[in-house]
Motif scaffolding. Sequence first.
Motif, PDB file in Angstrom:
ATOM      1  N   VAL A 119       0.831  -1.202   0.000  1.00 22.72           N
ATOM      2  CA  VAL A 119       0.000   0.000   0.000  1.00 22.72           C
ATOM      3  C   VAL A 119       0.868   1.255   0.000  1.00 22.72           C
ATOM      4  N   CYS A 120       1.876   1.299   0.876  1.00 19.44           N
ATOM      5  CA  CYS A 120       2.745   2.474   0.957  1.00 19.44           C
ATOM      6  C   CYS A 120       3.483   2.708  -0.359  1.00 19.44           C
ATOM      7  N   HIS A 121       3.932   1.639  -0.976  1.00 20.21           N
ATOM      8  CA  HIS A 121       4.666   1.780  -2.240  1.00 20.21           C
ATOM      9  C   HIS A 121       3.812   2.493  -3.287  1.00 20.21           C
ATOM     10  N   PHE A 122       2.573   2.050  -3.463  1.00 17.67           N
ATOM     11  CA  PHE A 122       1.747   2.622  -4.522  1.00 17.67           C
ATOM     12  C   PHE A 122       1.112   3.953  -4.127  1.00 17.67           C
ATOM     13  N   GLN A 123       0.857   4.163  -2.828  1.00 19.04           N
ATOM     14  CA  GLN A 123       0.296   5.442  -2.396  1.00 19.04           C
ATOM     15  C   GLN A 123       1.258   6.601  -2.665  1.00 19.04           C
ATOM     16  N   LEU A 124       2.546   6.328  -2.655  1.00 13.21           N
ATOM     17  CA  LEU A 124       3.543   7.369  -2.887  1.00 13.21           C
ATOM     18  C   LEU A 124       3.748   7.664  -4.370  1.00 13.21           C
ATOM     19  N   ARG A 125       3.120   6.874  -5.229  1.00 13.04           N
ATOM     20  CA  ARG A 125       3.349   7.016  -6.652  1.00 13.04           C
ATOM     21  C   ARG A 125       2.136   7.600  -7.375  1.00 13.04           C
ATOM     22  N   TYR A 126       2.370   7.955  -8.626  1.00 15.94           N
ATOM     23  CA  TYR A 126       1.355   8.642  -9.407  1.00 15.94           C
ATOM     24  C   TYR A 126       0.865   7.783 -10.565  1.00 15.94           C
ATOM     25  N   SER A 127      -0.285   8.159 -11.084  1.00 14.31           N
ATOM     26  CA  SER A 127      -0.841   7.423 -12.204  1.00 14.31           C
ATOM     27  C   SER A 127       0.107   7.493 -13.402  1.00 14.31           C
ATOM     28  N   GLY A 128       0.220   6.364 -14.105  1.00 10.56           N
ATOM     29  CA  GLY A 128       1.116   6.285 -15.249  1.00 10.56           C
ATOM     30  C   GLY A 128       2.486   5.725 -14.924  1.00 10.56           C
ATOM     31  N   SER A 173       4.646  -6.418 -15.119  1.00 11.92           N
ATOM     32  CA  SER A 173       4.748  -4.961 -15.044  1.00 11.92           C
ATOM     33  C   SER A 173       3.351  -4.383 -14.855  1.00 11.92           C
ATOM     34  N   LEU A 174       3.181  -3.580 -13.802  1.00 10.62           N
ATOM     35  CA  LEU A 174       1.881  -2.976 -13.515  1.00 10.62           C
ATOM     36  C   LEU A 174       1.999  -1.463 -13.664  1.00 10.62           C
ATOM     37  N   THR A 175       1.174  -0.887 -14.519  1.00 10.25           N
ATOM     38  CA  THR A 175       1.133   0.557 -14.713  1.00 10.25           C
ATOM     39  C   THR A 175      -0.140   1.104 -14.089  1.00 10.25           C
ATOM     40  N   THR A 176       0.012   1.993 -13.121  1.00  5.63           N
ATOM     41  CA  THR A 176      -1.148   2.527 -12.404  1.00  5.63           C
ATOM     42  C   THR A 176      -1.940   3.482 -13.290  1.00  5.63           C
ATOM     43  N   GLU A 177      -3.213   3.679 -12.911  1.00  3.53           N
ATOM     44  CA  GLU A 177      -4.108   4.547 -13.655  1.00  3.53           C
ATOM     45  C   GLU A 177      -4.782   5.530 -12.703  1.00  3.53           C
ATOM     46  N   PRO A 178      -5.275   6.663 -13.212  1.00  2.00           N
ATOM     47  CA  PRO A 178      -6.005   7.609 -12.352  1.00  2.00           C
ATOM     48  C   PRO A 178      -7.321   6.999 -11.907  1.00  2.00           C
ATOM     49  N   PRO A 179      -7.862   7.446 -10.767  1.00  2.00           N
ATOM     50  CA  PRO A 179      -9.104   6.850 -10.247  1.00  2.00           C
ATOM     51  C   PRO A 179     -10.250   6.853 -11.255  1.00  2.00           C
ATOM     52  N   GLU A 180     -10.351   7.923 -12.053  1.00  2.00           N
ATOM     53  CA  GLU A 180     -11.474   8.032 -12.980  1.00  2.00           C
ATOM     54  C   GLU A 180     -11.420   6.980 -14.085  1.00  2.00           C
ATOM     55  N   ALA A 181     -10.240   6.419 -14.312  1.00  2.00           N
ATOM     56  CA  ALA A 181     -10.080   5.451 -15.407  1.00  2.00           C
ATOM     57  C   ALA A 181     -10.491   4.043 -15.006  1.00  2.00           C
ATOM     58  N   LEU A 182     -10.671   3.791 -13.702  1.00  2.00           N
ATOM     59  CA  LEU A 182     -10.998   2.435 -13.277  1.00  2.00           C
ATOM     60  C   LEU A 182     -12.419   2.056 -13.657  1.00  2.00           C
TER      61      LEU A 182
END
Length: 357
Positions: free
Chosen positions: A298-307, A324-333
């Motif tokens: 949780v801490c790892h991804f909370q510190l990071r940004y979408s993309g 490889s996991l690329t995060t997305e903005p909340p609106e994109a889920l």
Amino acid sequence: MSLLPRLLPLVVVSLFPVSPLFADPVADRYRKATATVAPRLVRIDTVGGFEQVDGALTNEGATTGLLLDEQGHVITSAFNFLHDPSTILIRFADGTKQVGRRIATDYNRMLALLKVGTVPESTHAVPLAAVPKTAFQPGRTVIALGRALSPDEPNLAVGILSGTDRIWGKAIQTDAAVGPNNYGGPLIDLDGRVLGILVPLSMTSTALTAGDEMYDGGVGMAVPLEDLQTIVFPKLSAGKDVYSGETGFSFTENGIFIGAPVLSDVLEGGPGDKAGLKKGDRITKLGAAPVQTAMQVVCHFQLRYSGETTAVTFLRDGKEQTVSLTTEPPEALPKRERKSTGLPASTVTDRGSSAHF
């Protein structure tokens, strides 16, 4: 809950000389520390915009910002601009005023970057000194500054640094009075060095107004200035809003804090699902860093940004795999409703609510 401007139990401090008859060594030190950063402390007034955000009245009163450089960049709390004002007026310590414009907003750490065309020469010789994160010491005296209660003098609230690595590592905590009147202002030490920028943040919600409910409750948050300078400013100065990076998977509520990093839910069509993760997978590494608890993930991804992309190593059926996991903005889920709660599946698990990220 109304977000209209509220009076804080703050003190408006005169920076003019005090008669020896009324001299107080402690107050003098507070005054000296405040005077060090006061020339960079600005008052921000806004006009127009939405009347409500998330169903609550917006803050249309004066608020605070901090001048970062001679190029006219001003940092403040994103909370102050959720109503998308049509006009931004920035008043400097010497009384001069400039129309400002919003460059971009960080919706992860809730900071907004503004800019004015020119800054007063009186600010040019005032250095902005940051307290290194390695020097943060819980228990040290700190001062929360604002310039909302008076256009001529800073208002301050004194407290201690009560915690570090709060809000998944994004913030530090103070018991000084923090609220709408000094959101966007600096948290400083007794030498006038800046620890961080005051913002409302919450461990349990990512709503735009989350954290404001802790107003005057002895729980104030600030984003470290070191993180602002090295992580946030380069992103915002590019002129694009940035958002938290959503993974589309979650852990059970209690499991976040004490449990193993075993996925309890993977949202179909979300980043985790696209990467190939499944419910029941146990995460063992993020990049090259070993993982033992859900909290680390949780801490790892909370510190990071979408993309942003992370190599995720996990265990499934006794075999270790890496994707490889690329995060997305909340609106994109993708949204998927559950009859039991009526909430998107990305925010719930079999045990009910969870801290989805």
